[in-house]
Scaffold this motif. Structure first.
Motif, short mmCIF file in Angstrom:
data_model
loop_
_atom_site.label_atom_id
_atom_site.label_comp_id
_atom_site.label_asym_id
_atom_site.label_seq_id
_atom_site.Cartn_x
_atom_site.Cartn_y
_atom_site.Cartn_z
N GLN A 56 -6.02 7.38 29.78
CA GLN A 56 -7.16 6.27 29.57
C GLN A 56 -6.97 5.58 28.43
O GLN A 56 -7.25 4.29 28.42
CB GLN A 56 -8.41 7.05 29.63
N GLN A 60 -7.02 1.35 28.45
CA GLN A 60 -7.69 0.72 27.78
C GLN A 60 -7.29 -0.39 26.44
O GLN A 60 -7.55 -1.25 26.44
CB GLN A 60 -8.96 1.56 26.69
N SER A 77 -14.41 2.85 29.36
CA SER A 77 -14.86 3.69 30.35
C SER A 77 -14.85 5.05 29.88
O SER A 77 -14.28 5.39 28.75
CB SER A 77 -13.75 3.40 31.41
N TYR A 101 -14.11 5.91 40.85
CA TYR A 101 -14.75 5.21 39.71
C TYR A 101 -16.39 4.76 40.07
O TYR A 101 -16.59 4.47 41.02
CB TYR A 101 -13.98 3.52 39.59
N SER A 106 -19.54 3.55 34.29
CA SER A 106 -18.16 3.28 33.73
C SER A 106 -17.47 4.55 33.79
O SER A 106 -16.52 4.62 32.93
CB SER A 106 -18.27 2.48 32.61
N HIS A 141 -12.60 -0.72 37.21
CA HIS A 141 -13.32 -1.07 35.74
C HIS A 141 -12.92 -2.22 35.51
O HIS A 141 -13.89 -2.86 35.03
CB HIS A 141 -12.99 0.02 34.76
#
Length: 250
Positions: A56, A60, A77, A101, A106, A141
């Motif tokens: 993640q 991001q 998120s 999701y 989020s 997202h």
């Protein structure tokens, strides 16, 4: 007789702005972010959570500048390794959910026990299933951040029955396409070559396999074609599913 012209959907003014001409398509390529992941066997909730957190972080760092260039404030998120029966901001997590999701917080929720099962098919298979699925959910997202999902959700009540399925496929195929844009941009650091690339291609072309009765994620062929285009382009510009002819999102 001449063949029929491809059938493409029509949208109102807001739909044109949010779906068809969304600024995410002109925001440029997804950058490579030197993604470094822990080489852990996904055999426990702790190991799965560690892997998801690291991946993640890569997503991001890669998507933030793209979203900002689209004129939208980036929000992070969260990712959670859960099991069947766990409470989430979007309700109780069911075994059939696999991963989803949740726009309410989020949050990306993963069935960690399923990932443990994937390790039985081999370490590469488990990692690539996780990467492709996580990149897809993070694609949702991105859709939420740039307003695509808001318009999609608001329009949901305008159609009933089977008419829901085509926009659902456009929404899901776009999330997968965004995921493949990230994976293509980060092919080198994720070592998506050889057996790992073939594992990616297999996962990216999964789709609505028979005997699936609800065609809501697109056929394997549609998934493979959108994934291939995005992987090569390394950009959300390849992912405007909303203007594609119906047969491209079958």
């Amino acid at each position: 007789m001449p063949s029929k012209a491809p059938v493409t959907p029509t949208y109102n003014q807001r739909g044109q702005k949010q779906l068809v001409r969304n600024k995410i398509y002109s925001a440029g390529e997804v950058p490579a972010v030197a993604c470094v992941l822990p080489d852990v066997a996904l055999r426990s909730q702790k190991a799965v959570q560690q892997y998801l957190n690291a991946f993640q972080g890569c997503l991001q760092r890669a998507w933030k500048p793209v979203v900002v260039r689209a004129g939208v404030k980036f929000r992070t998120s969260a990712v959670y390794a859960v099991r069947e029966g766990s409470k989430t901001a979007c309700g109780t997590f069911a075994k059939k959910d696999h991963a989803y999701y949740c726009p309410e917080d989020s949050g990306i929720y993963f069935d960690w026990a399923e990932l443990v099962d994937w390790e039985e098919y081999g370490h590469v298979a488990a990692q690539l299933y996780t990467q492709v699925t996580m990149a897809h959910e993070f694609g949702h997202h991105v859709q939420q951040l740039v307003g695509i999902s808001t318009y999609y959700d608001d329009r949901w009540g305008e159609v009933t029955g089977a008419a829901h399925l085509e926009p659902m496929r456009r929404h899901e195929l776009q999330a997968s396409c965004f995921g493949s844009a990230f994976l293509g941009a980060n092919q080198t650091s994720l070592d998506l070559y050889g057996a790992r690339y073939e594992a990616y291609r297999s996962e990216a072309s999964y789709g609505d396999h028979p005997p699936a009765t609800e065609r809501d994620h697109g056929s394997p062929q549609s998934n493979a074609e959108w994934a291939s285009a995005a992987f090569g382009a390394e950009s959300p510009a390849a992912c405007n599913t909303w203007v594609a002819p119906a047969e491209w999102v079958s």
